[in-house]
Motif scaffolding. Structure first.
Motif, PDB file in Angstrom:
ATOM      1  N   TYR A 195     -61.496  -8.366 -49.545  1.00 39.95           N
ATOM      2  CA  TYR A 195     -62.131  -7.657 -48.446  1.00 39.95           C
ATOM      3  C   TYR A 195     -61.161  -7.524 -47.276  1.00 39.95           C
ATOM      4  N   ALA A 196     -60.404  -8.581 -47.071  1.00 44.90           N
ATOM      5  CA  ALA A 196     -59.415  -8.552 -45.991  1.00 44.90           C
ATOM      6  C   ALA A 196     -58.351  -7.504 -46.277  1.00 44.90           C
ATOM      7  N   MET A 197     -57.948  -7.418 -47.534  1.00 44.95           N
ATOM      8  CA  MET A 197     -56.913  -6.458 -47.891  1.00 44.95           C
ATOM      9  C   MET A 197     -57.361  -5.039 -47.594  1.00 44.95           C
ATOM     10  N   ASN A 198     -58.654  -4.844 -47.660  1.00 40.01           N
ATOM     11  CA  ASN A 198     -59.209  -3.524 -47.379  1.00 40.01           C
ATOM     12  C   ASN A 198     -58.818  -3.079 -45.979  1.00 40.01           C
ATOM     13  N   ALA A 199     -58.675  -4.059 -45.093  1.00 40.85           N
ATOM     14  CA  ALA A 199     -58.336  -3.747 -43.706  1.00 40.85           C
ATOM     15  C   ALA A 199     -56.838  -3.899 -43.461  1.00 40.85           C
ATOM     16  N   MET A 244     -49.604 -24.874 -41.673  1.00 47.14           N
ATOM     17  CA  MET A 244     -50.384 -24.084 -40.714  1.00 47.14           C
ATOM     18  C   MET A 244     -49.784 -22.690 -40.603  1.00 47.14           C
ATOM     19  N   ILE A 245     -50.584 -21.723 -40.935  1.00 48.84           N
ATOM     20  CA  ILE A 245     -50.092 -20.359 -40.923  1.00 48.84           C
ATOM     21  C   ILE A 245     -50.274 -19.724 -39.557  1.00 48.84           C
ATOM     22  N   SER A 246     -51.422 -19.917 -38.988  1.00 49.76           N
ATOM     23  CA  SER A 246     -51.698 -19.290 -37.708  1.00 49.76           C
ATOM     24  C   SER A 246     -52.581 -20.194 -36.859  1.00 49.76           C
ATOM     25  N   ASN A 247     -52.380 -20.132 -35.578  1.00 49.21           N
ATOM     26  CA  ASN A 247     -53.216 -20.936 -34.700  1.00 49.21           C
ATOM     27  C   ASN A 247     -54.622 -20.375 -34.638  1.00 49.21           C
ATOM     28  N   LYS A 248     -54.706 -19.090 -34.791  1.00 49.70           N
ATOM     29  CA  LYS A 248     -56.007 -18.468 -34.767  1.00 49.70           C
ATOM     30  C   LYS A 248     -56.778 -18.844 -36.027  1.00 49.70           C
ATOM     31  N   SER A 249     -58.051 -18.986 -35.888  1.00 50.67           N
ATOM     32  CA  SER A 249     -58.879 -19.306 -37.043  1.00 50.67           C
ATOM     33  C   SER A 249     -59.402 -18.031 -37.679  1.00 50.67           C
ATOM     34  N   ASP A 250     -58.707 -16.977 -37.435  1.00 52.90           N
ATOM     35  CA  ASP A 250     -59.069 -15.681 -37.970  1.00 52.90           C
ATOM     36  C   ASP A 250     -58.749 -15.633 -39.450  1.00 52.90           C
ATOM     37  N   PHE A 251     -59.781 -15.563 -40.252  1.00 57.35           N
ATOM     38  CA  PHE A 251     -59.564 -15.577 -41.697  1.00 57.35           C
ATOM     39  C   PHE A 251     -58.682 -14.417 -42.149  1.00 57.35           C
ATOM     40  N   PHE A 252     -59.017 -13.248 -41.684  1.00 59.52           N
ATOM     41  CA  PHE A 252     -58.240 -12.071 -42.048  1.00 59.52           C
ATOM     42  C   PHE A 252     -56.789 -12.241 -41.674  1.00 59.52           C
ATOM     43  N   ASN A 253     -56.575 -12.693 -40.447  1.00 62.95           N
ATOM     44  CA  ASN A 253     -55.220 -12.856 -39.963  1.00 62.95           C
ATOM     45  C   ASN A 253     -54.432 -13.802 -40.852  1.00 62.95           C
ATOM     46  N   GLN A 254     -55.056 -14.873 -41.258  1.00 61.92           N
ATOM     47  CA  GLN A 254     -54.375 -15.831 -42.114  1.00 61.92           C
ATOM     48  C   GLN A 254     -54.021 -15.205 -43.454  1.00 61.92           C
ATOM     49  N   VAL A 255     -54.946 -14.419 -43.974  1.00 65.84           N
ATOM     50  CA  VAL A 255     -54.671 -13.733 -45.236  1.00 65.84           C
ATOM     51  C   VAL A 255     -53.458 -12.826 -45.090  1.00 65.84           C
ATOM     52  N   PHE A 256     -53.441 -12.053 -44.024  1.00 64.52           N
ATOM     53  CA  PHE A 256     -52.329 -11.133 -43.810  1.00 64.52           C
ATOM     54  C   PHE A 256     -51.010 -11.890 -43.708  1.00 64.52           C
ATOM     55  N   GLN A 257     -51.053 -13.008 -43.000  1.00 60.94           N
ATOM     56  CA  GLN A 257     -49.828 -13.790 -42.827  1.00 60.94           C
ATOM     57  C   GLN A 257     -49.288 -14.247 -44.167  1.00 60.94           C
ATOM     58  N   VAL A 258     -50.177 -14.758 -45.002  1.00 57.78           N
ATOM     59  CA  VAL A 258     -49.747 -15.256 -46.315  1.00 57.78           C
ATOM     60  C   VAL A 258     -49.172 -14.129 -47.162  1.00 57.78           C
ATOM     61  N   VAL A 259     -49.843 -12.995 -47.148  1.00 61.35           N
ATOM     62  CA  VAL A 259     -49.395 -11.864 -47.954  1.00 61.35           C
ATOM     63  C   VAL A 259     -48.000 -11.419 -47.521  1.00 61.35           C
ATOM     64  N   ARG A 260     -47.747 -11.479 -46.219  1.00 60.08           N
ATOM     65  CA  ARG A 260     -46.428 -11.082 -45.727  1.00 60.08           C
ATOM     66  C   ARG A 260     -45.343 -12.030 -46.226  1.00 60.08           C
ATOM     67  N   LEU A 261     -45.718 -13.241 -46.598  1.00 60.29           N
ATOM     68  CA  LEU A 261     -44.742 -14.228 -47.050  1.00 60.29           C
ATOM     69  C   LEU A 261     -44.381 -14.055 -48.516  1.00 60.29           C
ATOM     70  N   ILE A 262     -45.116 -13.222 -49.224  1.00 56.71           N
ATOM     71  CA  ILE A 262     -44.801 -12.990 -50.635  1.00 56.71           C
ATOM     72  C   ILE A 262     -43.441 -12.309 -50.741  1.00 56.71           C
TER      73      ILE A 262
END
Length: 113
Positions: free
Chosen positions: A45-49, A1-19
């Motif tokens: 698309y998420a990365m765009n933001a 579980m990356i984030s409690n929020k079901s925010d797709f963008f937020n989850q993407v950002f979280q994963v990218v930060r783990l790289i």
DNA sequence: TGGGTGACCATAG
DNA sequence: ACTATGGCCACCC
């Protein structure tokens, strides 16, 4: 579980930060990790933001499945993405990560659930 | 409410 | 080997 929020963008950002530094991953791998394997476009698309996020998102470590720097035009300057990668000892040739497979970091495999 | 869009990917011809 | 096409789905008018 990356984030409690079901925010797709937020989850993407979280994963990218783990790289980790000196590693790269693909849009598809992230989408797959989030359980939306066919929605890899959404990742891009998420990365765009990503630049607008409060926390730094190393979006230069995310390339497409061929290791190509397809998103470099969305950086401040077209050469910035390659520059950042080379600073992490990742060689880039003709907009493509050299030995991409070698540096590839798959969240499904690397993140301990 | 609905349609267009996108830093992708897999398949078919 | 290369080009065309469809699917996918959150986001923004």
């Amino acid at each position: 579980m990356i984030s409690n929020k079901s925010d797709f963008f937020n989850q993407v950002f979280q994963v990218v930060r783990l790289i980790p530094e000196g590693r790269v991953t693909s849009y598809g791998a992230i989408a797959n990790y989030l359980g939306a394997k066919s929605s890899s476009r959404l990742v891009g698309y998420a990365m765009n933001a990503s630049h607008a996020q409060k926390e730094y998102v190393p979006s230069h470590r995310v390339v497409n499945r061929n290791g190509q720097l397809t998103g470099k035009h969305h950086f401040a300057t077209p050469y910035l993405m390659q520059d950042l990668l080379e600073k992490e000892n990742i060689a880039v040739n003709k907009d493509t990560v050299v030995n991409f497979k070698n540096y590839f970091w798959d969240p499904c495999f690397e993140i301990i659930l």
